[in-house]
Design a protein around this motif. Sequence first.
Motif, PDB file in Angstrom:
ATOM      1  N   PRO A 291       0.814  -1.218   0.000  1.00  0.00           N
ATOM      2  CA  PRO A 291       0.000   0.000   0.000  1.00  0.00           C
ATOM      3  C   PRO A 291       0.849   1.271   0.000  1.00  0.00           C
ATOM      4  CG  PRO A 291      -0.826  -1.591   1.601  1.00  0.00           C
ATOM      5  CD  PRO A 291       0.506  -2.098   1.141  1.00  0.00           C
ATOM      6  N   GLY A 292       0.948   1.906  -1.153  1.00  0.00           N
ATOM      7  CA  GLY A 292       1.659   3.166  -1.255  1.00  0.00           C
ATOM      8  C   GLY A 292       3.159   3.067  -1.419  1.00  0.00           C
ATOM      9  N   TRP A 293       3.729   1.883  -1.668  1.00  0.00           N
ATOM     10  CA  TRP A 293       5.177   1.758  -1.822  1.00  0.00           C
ATOM     11  C   TRP A 293       5.555   0.715  -2.871  1.00  0.00           C
ATOM     12  CZ3 TRP A 293       7.344  -3.008  -0.747  1.00  0.00           C
ATOM     13  CH2 TRP A 293       6.618  -3.863   0.100  1.00  0.00           C
ATOM     14  N   ALA A 294       6.738   0.875  -3.450  1.00  0.00           N
ATOM     15  CA  ALA A 294       7.244  -0.069  -4.439  1.00  0.00           C
ATOM     16  C   ALA A 294       8.761  -0.064  -4.414  1.00  0.00           C
ATOM     17  CB  ALA A 294       6.743   0.283  -5.836  1.00  0.00           C
ATOM     18  N   LEU A 295       9.363  -1.195  -4.809  1.00  0.00           N
ATOM     19  CA  LEU A 295      10.815  -1.376  -4.774  1.00  0.00           C
ATOM     20  C   LEU A 295      11.331  -1.878  -6.122  1.00  0.00           C
ATOM     21  CD1 LEU A 295      11.119  -3.263  -1.332  1.00  0.00           C
ATOM     22  CD2 LEU A 295      11.398  -0.806  -1.728  1.00  0.00           C
ATOM     23  N   PRO A 296      11.585  -0.996  -7.078  1.00  0.00           N
ATOM     24  CA  PRO A 296      12.236  -1.431  -8.308  1.00  0.00           C
ATOM     25  C   PRO A 296      13.738  -1.570  -8.090  1.00  0.00           C
ATOM     26  CG  PRO A 296      11.864   0.915  -8.411  1.00  0.00           C
ATOM     27  CD  PRO A 296      11.296   0.448  -7.099  1.00  0.00           C
ATOM     28  N   ALA A 314      16.998  -2.734 -13.570  1.00  0.00           N
ATOM     29  CA  ALA A 314      16.690  -1.505 -12.838  1.00  0.00           C
ATOM     30  C   ALA A 314      16.002  -0.495 -13.744  1.00  0.00           C
ATOM     31  CB  ALA A 314      17.970  -0.913 -12.255  1.00  0.00           C
ATOM     32  N   LEU A 315      16.534  -0.308 -14.938  1.00  0.00           N
ATOM     33  CA  LEU A 315      15.926   0.623 -15.887  1.00  0.00           C
ATOM     34  C   LEU A 315      14.550   0.143 -16.326  1.00  0.00           C
ATOM     35  CD1 LEU A 315      19.079   1.243 -18.136  1.00  0.00           C
ATOM     36  CD2 LEU A 315      18.083   2.880 -16.518  1.00  0.00           C
ATOM     37  N   HIS A 316      14.462  -1.138 -16.643  1.00  0.00           N
ATOM     38  CA  HIS A 316      13.208  -1.682 -17.184  1.00  0.00           C
ATOM     39  C   HIS A 316      12.082  -1.634 -16.163  1.00  0.00           C
ATOM     40  CE1 HIS A 316      10.666  -4.245 -19.699  1.00  0.00           C
ATOM     41  NE2 HIS A 316      10.388  -4.930 -18.606  1.00  0.00           N
ATOM     42  N   TYR A 317      12.353  -2.094 -14.947  1.00  0.00           N
ATOM     43  CA  TYR A 317      11.268  -2.175 -13.965  1.00  0.00           C
ATOM     44  C   TYR A 317      11.008  -0.836 -13.282  1.00  0.00           C
ATOM     45  CZ  TYR A 317      11.130  -7.009 -15.134  1.00  0.00           C
ATOM     46  OH  TYR A 317      11.001  -8.174 -15.853  1.00  0.00           O
ATOM     47  N   GLY A 318      11.974   0.081 -13.323  1.00  0.00           N
ATOM     48  CA  GLY A 318      11.659   1.450 -12.941  1.00  0.00           C
ATOM     49  C   GLY A 318      10.708   2.085 -13.937  1.00  0.00           C
ATOM     50  N   ARG A 319      11.014   1.926 -15.223  1.00  0.00           N
ATOM     51  CA  ARG A 319      10.156   2.484 -16.275  1.00  0.00           C
ATOM     52  C   ARG A 319       8.765   1.851 -16.260  1.00  0.00           C
ATOM     53  NH1 ARG A 319       8.824   0.567 -21.190  1.00  0.00           N
ATOM     54  NH2 ARG A 319      10.463  -1.031 -21.166  1.00  0.00           N
ATOM     55  N   THR A 320       8.712   0.518 -16.200  1.00  0.00           N
ATOM     56  CA  THR A 320       7.397  -0.136 -16.268  1.00  0.00           C
ATOM     57  C   THR A 320       6.575   0.111 -15.004  1.00  0.00           C
ATOM     58  OG1 THR A 320       8.349  -2.241 -15.476  1.00  0.00           O
ATOM     59  CG2 THR A 320       8.207  -1.906 -17.866  1.00  0.00           C
ATOM     60  N   LEU A 321       7.250   0.314 -13.861  1.00  0.00           N
ATOM     61  CA  LEU A 321       6.500   0.694 -12.658  1.00  0.00           C
ATOM     62  C   LEU A 321       5.730   1.982 -12.918  1.00  0.00           C
ATOM     63  CD1 LEU A 321       5.776   0.661  -9.619  1.00  0.00           C
ATOM     64  CD2 LEU A 321       7.963   1.831  -9.214  1.00  0.00           C
ATOM     65  N   ASP A 336      -3.107   0.244  -5.630  1.00  0.00           N
ATOM     66  CA  ASP A 336      -2.676  -1.015  -5.031  1.00  0.00           C
ATOM     67  C   ASP A 336      -2.816  -2.166  -6.015  1.00  0.00           C
ATOM     68  OD1 ASP A 336      -2.202   0.438  -2.777  1.00  0.00           O
ATOM     69  OD2 ASP A 336      -3.911  -0.343  -1.636  1.00  0.00           O
ATOM     70  N   SER A 337      -3.887  -2.164  -6.792  1.00  0.00           N
ATOM     71  CA  SER A 337      -4.080  -3.215  -7.793  1.00  0.00           C
ATOM     72  C   SER A 337      -3.005  -3.159  -8.860  1.00  0.00           C
ATOM     73  CB  SER A 337      -5.468  -3.063  -8.430  1.00  0.00           C
ATOM     74  OG  SER A 337      -5.654  -4.034  -9.441  1.00  0.00           O
ATOM     75  N   ALA A 338      -2.680  -1.946  -9.330  1.00  0.00           N
ATOM     76  CA  ALA A 338      -1.654  -1.797 -10.361  1.00  0.00           C
ATOM     77  C   ALA A 338      -0.282  -2.181  -9.826  1.00  0.00           C
ATOM     78  CB  ALA A 338      -1.655  -0.364 -10.881  1.00  0.00           C
ATOM     79  N   LEU A 339       0.025  -1.819  -8.581  1.00  0.00           N
ATOM     80  CA  LEU A 339       1.299  -2.195  -7.978  1.00  0.00           C
ATOM     81  C   LEU A 339       1.431  -3.702  -7.846  1.00  0.00           C
ATOM     82  CD1 LEU A 339       1.572   0.472  -5.116  1.00  0.00           C
ATOM     83  CD2 LEU A 339       3.080   0.294  -7.118  1.00  0.00           C
ATOM     84  N   SER A 340       0.351  -4.347  -7.433  1.00  0.00           N
ATOM     85  CA  SER A 340       0.370  -5.797  -7.279  1.00  0.00           C
ATOM     86  C   SER A 340       0.625  -6.487  -8.612  1.00  0.00           C
ATOM     87  CB  SER A 340      -0.952  -6.274  -6.673  1.00  0.00           C
ATOM     88  OG  SER A 340      -0.954  -7.674  -6.518  1.00  0.00           O
ATOM     89  N   THR A 444       5.833 -22.566  -7.011  1.00  0.00           N
ATOM     90  CA  THR A 444       5.425 -22.267  -5.624  1.00  0.00           C
ATOM     91  C   THR A 444       5.894 -20.863  -5.237  1.00  0.00           C
ATOM     92  OG1 THR A 444       7.413 -23.435  -4.842  1.00  0.00           O
ATOM     93  CG2 THR A 444       5.352 -24.691  -4.927  1.00  0.00           C
ATOM     94  N   THR A 445       7.107 -20.748  -4.750  1.00  0.00           N
ATOM     95  CA  THR A 445       7.602 -19.466  -4.247  1.00  0.00           C
ATOM     96  C   THR A 445       7.576 -18.372  -5.302  1.00  0.00           C
ATOM     97  OG1 THR A 445       9.078 -20.741  -2.824  1.00  0.00           O
ATOM     98  CG2 THR A 445       9.500 -18.386  -2.995  1.00  0.00           C
ATOM     99  N   LEU A 446       7.888 -18.724  -6.552  1.00  0.00           N
ATOM    100  CA  LEU A 446       7.963 -17.724  -7.616  1.00  0.00           C
ATOM    101  C   LEU A 446       6.784 -17.815  -8.580  1.00  0.00           C
ATOM    102  CD1 LEU A 446      11.794 -17.768  -8.482  1.00  0.00           C
ATOM    103  CD2 LEU A 446      10.535 -16.225  -6.960  1.00  0.00           C
ATOM    104  N   ARG A 447       5.653 -18.229  -8.089  1.00  0.00           N
ATOM    105  CA  ARG A 447       4.507 -18.317  -9.000  1.00  0.00           C
ATOM    106  C   ARG A 447       3.942 -16.952  -9.359  1.00  0.00           C
ATOM    107  NH1 ARG A 447       2.071 -20.406  -4.083  1.00  0.00           N
ATOM    108  NH2 ARG A 447       0.419 -19.055  -3.291  1.00  0.00           N
ATOM    109  N   GLY A 448       4.402 -15.915  -8.659  1.00  0.00           N
ATOM    110  CA  GLY A 448       3.950 -14.569  -8.983  1.00  0.00           C
ATOM    111  C   GLY A 448       2.790 -14.099  -8.159  1.00  0.00           C
ATOM    112  N   ASP A 449       2.348 -14.910  -7.212  1.00  0.00           N
ATOM    113  CA  ASP A 449       1.254 -14.544  -6.319  1.00  0.00           C
ATOM    114  C   ASP A 449       1.860 -13.947  -5.061  1.00  0.00           C
ATOM    115  OD1 ASP A 449      -0.889 -14.353  -4.622  1.00  0.00           O
ATOM    116  OD2 ASP A 449      -1.496 -16.450  -4.786  1.00  0.00           O
ATOM    117  N   ALA A 450       1.508 -12.710  -4.758  1.00  0.00           N
ATOM    118  CA  ALA A 450       2.097 -12.041  -3.591  1.00  0.00           C
ATOM    119  C   ALA A 450       1.844 -12.809  -2.306  1.00  0.00           C
ATOM    120  CB  ALA A 450       1.556 -10.624  -3.460  1.00  0.00           C
ATOM    121  N   SER A 451       0.791 -13.621  -2.265  1.00  0.00           N
ATOM    122  CA  SER A 451       0.501 -14.372  -1.041  1.00  0.00           C
ATOM    123  C   SER A 451       1.561 -15.437  -0.780  1.00  0.00           C
ATOM    124  CB  SER A 451      -0.877 -15.038  -1.140  1.00  0.00           C
ATOM    125  OG  SER A 451      -0.891 -16.021  -2.168  1.00  0.00           O
ATOM    126  N   ALA A 452       2.368 -15.745  -1.831  1.00  0.00           N
ATOM    127  CA  ALA A 452       3.443 -16.713  -1.623  1.00  0.00           C
ATOM    128  C   ALA A 452       4.569 -16.127  -0.795  1.00  0.00           C
ATOM    129  CB  ALA A 452       3.991 -17.191  -2.973  1.00  0.00           C
TER     130      ALA A 452
END
Length: 473
Positions: A291-296, A314-321, A336-340, A444-452
């Motif tokens: 909620p309200g934060w991101a780490l590229p 770093a460049l790619h995920y900063g830009r796409t964020l 929050d939905s877009a960040l997720s 499992t761990t890297l399935r892309g679901d934040a709940s993991a």
Amino acid sequence: MVDSPVTAVERTDVVVVGARCAGAATAATFARAGRAVVVLDAATLPSDTLSTHLLWPAGLAELQRLDALTAVEALGAPRLTRAYAQAAGYGVGSGFPSVDGIDYAMCVRRTGLDAVLAHTAVNAGAEVRPRCRVTAVLWDGNRCAGVRYLDAAGRTGEIRAALVVGADGRRSTIARAVGAERPFLSVPSGRDCYFAYWRDTADAPRHIAAQWRVGADLGTAFPCDDGLVLSLVQPPTVSGLGRGPGAAERRYTDAIARLPDLNSRLHGCERVGRIRSATGISSYFRRSAGPGWALPGDSGHFKDPVTAQGIRDALHYGRTLAESVAEALDSPRALDSALSEWERRRVVECREIFHWTNRLARGEALRPLEIELYRTAADDPALAAITAGIFSRTHRPAELYTPSRALGLAARAAVHQWAHLPAVFADVAREIRDVAGEWRTTRTTLRGDASAATPPPSPPFTLTTAGPGEHHA
């Protein structure tokens, strides 16, 4: 330590902590989308930072998307048009795959690169403030709502924003403040990293990015700006080595001595400056959005430098964020939905190269199947091109080890290395176990679901309502 009284309270759309690759890309993209952005960096800019700074074509394509490539090329680093890798006596050469019309790599020292990126962010409309150190994250309930910082004069300020972006590296202050510092997946490297610059000779092949492997050692030579060549070695990690006075010097020079072709490449070159080192490295994924934060950048995800993916990512995920959430900043729920979704996409896109990098970072002697891969690729341009494409992210590692190719490599290894047949069979069995383990981790761990991932803990305190003296950045 208690902060001094707040002298200024500001509001902006986005506050970015860190003005280097990820931070500058994030800030420039948000600013071009019409968003107000303030960037804080604790360092004096421009300044150097620990980095091996090789950019494959995909990384240069990111600079082009930011309108920064022309200025970066003006720094004078040569275009690297050939890739060369040698192991077990087999040399594999190839060109680079084209990404957005760019079919070359470059090795650009960070002082110049970061200066260009900071200027790019400023020219896009972001405000960049060096020598401003963040001391706390501010909260509104469980929502990140800004930062408190000390400026160069020692004054305390606050910036409140819809989004706080932590682009402040592996030791991220923001990751720690939001409770995301502990990775949900971490794989220790089996290699240490040492590098130095050398004044290149007039007749050096300054269009080639080269790598050599002998036994468990790995070394590179990447021509860069100002007539220099960056030479990096990654010997296997040995407990008790790599620390203390003179340790970096010894490990660096000893590794070069064990890599005769790298030693020959550096013959006649003069070393410039000190040896730099990175030891105790681990590749990881951290929880990268909330909620309200991101780490590229490295603050949220880091891979061992053996595959040189950090600047591109770093460049790619900063830009796409910024592209993903710029239109959602005014609605917490939409943000929050877009960040997720952005966080999920990064995990999914990076997990295969993460596994590939961890294999190369094991710090082990060449295995029978690896030797056979080099032997085959030396006479197979298509296979060499796939290998170069993995580093440029135009090909997937799975394309290299297709079932039919893996069987062929195993069969040829058995023929060519008949005297070591038990080692070949053991390597095949290990490959099967490795693939199965990576598959399980991916599902499992890297399935892309934040709940993991383990969710961050509750914030430590709550932000109060803004008071008098507030102004907009």
